[in-house]
Design a protein around this motif. Structure first.
Motif, PDB file in Angstrom:
ATOM      1  N   ALA A 176     104.062 -33.644  28.974  1.00 30.97           N
ATOM      2  CA  ALA A 176     104.384 -35.023  29.345  1.00 30.97           C
ATOM      3  C   ALA A 176     105.857 -35.330  29.075  1.00 30.97           C
ATOM      4  CB  ALA A 176     103.492 -35.998  28.583  1.00 30.97           C
ATOM      5  N   VAL A 177     106.365 -34.911  27.938  1.00 29.21           N
ATOM      6  CA  VAL A 177     107.769 -35.179  27.597  1.00 29.21           C
ATOM      7  C   VAL A 177     108.694 -34.480  28.589  1.00 29.21           C
ATOM      8  CG1 VAL A 177     109.554 -34.806  25.851  1.00 29.21           C
ATOM      9  CG2 VAL A 177     107.327 -35.701  25.182  1.00 29.21           C
ATOM     10  N   PHE A 221     112.513 -41.599  30.041  1.00 31.14           N
ATOM     11  CA  PHE A 221     112.842 -40.830  28.849  1.00 31.14           C
ATOM     12  C   PHE A 221     113.539 -41.711  27.814  1.00 31.14           C
ATOM     13  CE2 PHE A 221     115.281 -37.464  26.519  1.00 31.14           C
ATOM     14  CZ  PHE A 221     114.161 -36.867  25.956  1.00 31.14           C
ATOM     15  N   GLU A 222     114.368 -42.638  28.269  1.00 29.37           N
ATOM     16  CA  GLU A 222     115.027 -43.562  27.338  1.00 29.37           C
ATOM     17  C   GLU A 222     113.995 -44.457  26.650  1.00 29.37           C
ATOM     18  OE1 GLU A 222     118.072 -45.122  25.143  1.00 29.37           O
ATOM     19  OE2 GLU A 222     118.141 -43.404  26.492  1.00 29.37           O
ATOM     20  N   ILE A 223     113.020 -44.912  27.385  1.00 24.71           N
ATOM     21  CA  ILE A 223     111.941 -45.722  26.805  1.00 24.71           C
ATOM     22  C   ILE A 223     111.170 -44.890  25.775  1.00 24.71           C
ATOM     23  CG2 ILE A 223     109.732 -46.860  27.298  1.00 24.71           C
ATOM     24  CD1 ILE A 223     110.998 -47.664  30.030  1.00 24.71           C
ATOM     25  N   TYR A 224     110.859 -43.644  26.128  1.00 23.85           N
ATOM     26  CA  TYR A 224     110.157 -42.750  25.202  1.00 23.85           C
ATOM     27  C   TYR A 224     110.964 -42.585  23.920  1.00 23.85           C
ATOM     28  CZ  TYR A 224     108.530 -38.418  23.119  1.00 23.85           C
ATOM     29  OH  TYR A 224     108.092 -37.468  22.233  1.00 23.85           O
ATOM     30  N   LYS A 225     112.262 -42.336  24.044  1.00 28.39           N
ATOM     31  CA  LYS A 225     113.103 -42.127  22.860  1.00 28.39           C
ATOM     32  C   LYS A 225     113.164 -43.387  21.996  1.00 28.39           C
ATOM     33  CE  LYS A 225     116.887 -40.691  24.782  1.00 28.39           C
ATOM     34  NZ  LYS A 225     118.217 -40.121  25.062  1.00 28.39           N
ATOM     35  N   LEU A 226     113.310 -44.544  22.638  1.00 29.17           N
ATOM     36  CA  LEU A 226     113.390 -45.789  21.856  1.00 29.17           C
ATOM     37  C   LEU A 226     112.078 -46.083  21.126  1.00 29.17           C
ATOM     38  CD1 LEU A 226     115.391 -48.068  24.307  1.00 29.17           C
ATOM     39  CD2 LEU A 226     116.146 -47.281  22.051  1.00 29.17           C
ATOM     40  N   ARG A 227     110.979 -45.847  21.797  1.00 28.08           N
ATOM     41  CA  ARG A 227     109.682 -46.183  21.211  1.00 28.08           C
ATOM     42  C   ARG A 227     109.219 -45.167  20.163  1.00 28.08           C
ATOM     43  NH1 ARG A 227     106.054 -50.318  20.237  1.00 28.08           N
ATOM     44  NH2 ARG A 227     104.016 -49.400  20.048  1.00 28.08           N
ATOM     45  N   PHE A 228     109.405 -43.885  20.443  1.00 25.16           N
ATOM     46  CA  PHE A 228     108.778 -42.871  19.606  1.00 25.16           C
ATOM     47  C   PHE A 228     109.750 -42.020  18.786  1.00 25.16           C
ATOM     48  CE2 PHE A 228     105.870 -43.646  23.178  1.00 25.16           C
ATOM     49  CZ  PHE A 228     104.778 -44.100  22.468  1.00 25.16           C
ATOM     50  N   LEU A 229     111.006 -41.956  19.174  1.00 22.37           N
ATOM     51  CA  LEU A 229     111.944 -41.091  18.463  1.00 22.37           C
ATOM     52  C   LEU A 229     112.971 -41.845  17.629  1.00 22.37           C
ATOM     53  CD1 LEU A 229     112.676 -38.375  21.177  1.00 22.37           C
ATOM     54  CD2 LEU A 229     111.013 -38.301  19.324  1.00 22.37           C
ATOM     55  N   ALA A 230     113.131 -43.127  17.865  1.00 18.93           N
ATOM     56  CA  ALA A 230     114.132 -43.899  17.138  1.00 18.93           C
ATOM     57  C   ALA A 230     113.714 -44.066  15.678  1.00 18.93           C
ATOM     58  CB  ALA A 230     114.318 -45.267  17.788  1.00 18.93           C
ATOM     59  N   SER A 231     114.705 -44.097  14.806  1.00 19.66           N
ATOM     60  CA  SER A 231     114.392 -44.281  13.383  1.00 19.66           C
ATOM     61  C   SER A 231     113.879 -45.693  13.116  1.00 19.66           C
ATOM     62  CB  SER A 231     115.611 -43.984  12.517  1.00 19.66           C
ATOM     63  OG  SER A 231     116.676 -44.832  12.884  1.00 19.66           O
ATOM     64  N   ASN A 232     114.299 -46.640  13.929  1.00 16.69           N
ATOM     65  CA  ASN A 232     113.744 -48.000  13.856  1.00 16.69           C
ATOM     66  C   ASN A 232     112.485 -48.036  14.700  1.00 16.69           C
ATOM     67  OD1 ASN A 232     116.071 -48.580  12.513  1.00 16.69           O
ATOM     68  ND2 ASN A 232     117.022 -49.662  14.202  1.00 16.69           N
ATOM     69  N   TYR A 233     111.573 -48.879  14.339  1.00 14.32           N
ATOM     70  CA  TYR A 233     110.375 -49.049  15.154  1.00 14.32           C
ATOM     71  C   TYR A 233     110.655 -50.159  16.155  1.00 14.32           C
ATOM     72  CZ  TYR A 233     105.690 -50.117  16.688  1.00 14.32           C
ATOM     73  OH  TYR A 233     104.588 -50.333  17.463  1.00 14.32           O
ATOM     74  N   MET A 256     104.147 -44.146  32.073  1.00  7.60           N
ATOM     75  CA  MET A 256     104.398 -43.099  31.084  1.00  7.60           C
ATOM     76  C   MET A 256     103.070 -42.617  30.475  1.00  7.60           C
ATOM     77  SD  MET A 256     107.127 -43.282  27.965  1.00  7.60           S
ATOM     78  CE  MET A 256     106.221 -44.390  26.915  1.00  7.60           C
ATOM     79  N   LEU A 257     102.206 -43.539  30.120  1.00  8.68           N
ATOM     80  CA  LEU A 257     100.923 -43.177  29.526  1.00  8.68           C
ATOM     81  C   LEU A 257      99.976 -42.579  30.569  1.00  8.68           C
ATOM     82  CD1 LEU A 257     100.462 -46.203  27.116  1.00  8.68           C
ATOM     83  CD2 LEU A 257     101.238 -43.889  26.556  1.00  8.68           C
ATOM     84  N   LYS A 258     100.125 -42.973  31.815  1.00 10.79           N
ATOM     85  CA  LYS A 258      99.301 -42.428  32.901  1.00 10.79           C
ATOM     86  C   LYS A 258      99.587 -40.940  33.084  1.00 10.79           C
ATOM     87  CE  LYS A 258      96.635 -42.973  36.611  1.00 10.79           C
ATOM     88  NZ  LYS A 258      95.607 -41.952  36.518  1.00 10.79           N
ATOM     89  N   VAL A 259     100.845 -40.541  32.910  1.00  5.84           N
ATOM     90  CA  VAL A 259     101.198 -39.121  32.990  1.00  5.84           C
ATOM     91  C   VAL A 259     100.412 -38.339  31.941  1.00  5.84           C
ATOM     92  CG1 VAL A 259     103.074 -37.475  32.532  1.00  5.84           C
ATOM     93  CG2 VAL A 259     103.493 -39.467  33.979  1.00  5.84           C
ATOM     94  N   LEU A 260     100.394 -38.836  30.720  1.00  5.15           N
ATOM     95  CA  LEU A 260      99.655 -38.166  29.645  1.00  5.15           C
ATOM     96  C   LEU A 260      98.157 -38.164  29.941  1.00  5.15           C
ATOM     97  CD1 LEU A 260      99.795 -36.742  26.917  1.00  5.15           C
ATOM     98  CD2 LEU A 260      99.693 -38.987  25.827  1.00  5.15           C
ATOM     99  N   ALA A 261      97.648 -39.257  30.451  1.00  5.45           N
ATOM    100  CA  ALA A 261      96.222 -39.330  30.789  1.00  5.45           C
ATOM    101  C   ALA A 261      95.864 -38.302  31.862  1.00  5.45           C
ATOM    102  CB  ALA A 261      95.866 -40.739  31.266  1.00  5.45           C
ATOM    103  N   ASP A 262      96.714 -38.177  32.874  1.00  8.61           N
ATOM    104  CA  ASP A 262      96.451 -37.204  33.937  1.00  8.61           C
ATOM    105  C   ASP A 262      96.469 -35.776  33.401  1.00  8.61           C
ATOM    106  OD1 ASP A 262      96.208 -39.270  35.766  1.00  8.61           O
ATOM    107  OD2 ASP A 262      98.245 -39.031  36.565  1.00  8.61           O
ATOM    108  N   LEU A 263      97.410 -35.487  32.510  1.00 13.49           N
ATOM    109  CA  LEU A 263      97.480 -34.147  31.925  1.00 13.49           C
ATOM    110  C   LEU A 263      96.251 -33.826  31.083  1.00 13.49           C
ATOM    111  CD1 LEU A 263     101.237 -34.039  30.880  1.00 13.49           C
ATOM    112  CD2 LEU A 263     100.138 -32.634  32.641  1.00 13.49           C
ATOM    113  N   GLN A 264      95.678 -34.843  30.459  1.00 11.98           N
ATOM    114  CA  GLN A 264      94.487 -34.654  29.619  1.00 11.98           C
ATOM    115  C   GLN A 264      93.194 -34.776  30.413  1.00 11.98           C
ATOM    116  OE1 GLN A 264      94.724 -37.270  26.258  1.00 11.98           O
ATOM    117  NE2 GLN A 264      96.450 -36.168  25.373  1.00 11.98           N
ATOM    118  N   GLY A 265      93.307 -35.136  31.678  1.00 10.29           N
ATOM    119  CA  GLY A 265      92.114 -35.267  32.511  1.00 10.29           C
ATOM    120  C   GLY A 265      91.350 -36.559  32.263  1.00 10.29           C
ATOM    121  N   ILE A 266      92.029 -37.582  31.732  1.00  7.37           N
ATOM    122  CA  ILE A 266      91.374 -38.862  31.473  1.00  7.37           C
ATOM    123  C   ILE A 266      91.404 -39.679  32.765  1.00  7.37           C
ATOM    124  CG2 ILE A 266      91.515 -41.032  30.189  1.00  7.37           C
ATOM    125  CD1 ILE A 266      92.781 -39.441  27.898  1.00  7.37           C
ATOM    126  N   LYS A 267      90.227 -40.053  33.206  1.00  9.19           N
ATOM    127  CA  LYS A 267      90.100 -40.868  34.421  1.00  9.19           C
ATOM    128  C   LYS A 267      89.265 -42.094  34.086  1.00  9.19           C
ATOM    129  CE  LYS A 267      91.493 -37.510  37.367  1.00  9.19           C
ATOM    130  NZ  LYS A 267      92.859 -37.247  37.044  1.00  9.19           N
TER     131      LYS A 267
END
Length: 141
Positions: free
Chosen positions: A82-83, A93-105, A129-140
């Motif tokens: 997914a990443v 990717f910027e949204i992903y970095k801000l939400r999950f990789l930034a030292s601030n929450y 973004m979450l739909k990509v992960l859901a598709d990779l995991q087969g979540i429908k």
């Protein structure tokens, strides 16, 4: 096209949060499986044992049979994929970095302010973004 439920989106978001420490979790689980606690040996005088201490095949089977380890490895695999997909879209990717990789929450509203988007637009991008992960995991849903 079916939409993902709020509970599913929350679950997928939690998985991306868990992904940030997944390597440590996998290492801990492997340590537990590979080095189980055993009662101390009363033979303090030494001596030579005839048993091989760690048989690679038995460790491999132990790893394959451990549900917790396999779950963590699958999470790592799908989140890695997914990443890589997120990296192809600069905004995502910027949204992903801000939400999950930034030292601030950063919450979603703060991310909207930082990126100069409306909150509704950020939630749409979050959904994609979450739909990509859901598709990779087969979540429908």
């Amino acid at each position: 096209m079916e939409k993902l439920r709020k509970a599913t989106l929350k679950y997928l978001e939690q998985q991306l949060e868990d992904y940030q420490t997944i390597d440590d979790e996998i290492a801990r689980r492997l340590l537990v499986l590979d080095s189980p606690w055993v009662e101390s040996d009363t033979n303090v005088g030494g001596g030579r044992g005839s048993k091989i201490s760690r048989e690679p095949e038995s460790l491999m089977f132990k790893h394959m049979a451990d549900v917790e380890l396999q779950t963590k490895l699958n999470l790592k695999k799908t989140c890695d994929q997914a990443v890589k997909i997120y990296e192809h879209d600069d905004q995502q990717f910027e949204i992903y970095k801000l939400r999950f990789l930034a030292s601030n929450y950063y919450g979603w509203r703060e991310i909207a302010d930082i990126m100069h988007f409306s909150v509704a637009m950020i939630y749409k991008k979050r959904y994609r973004m979450l739909k990509v992960l859901a598709d990779l995991q087969g979540i429908k849903e």
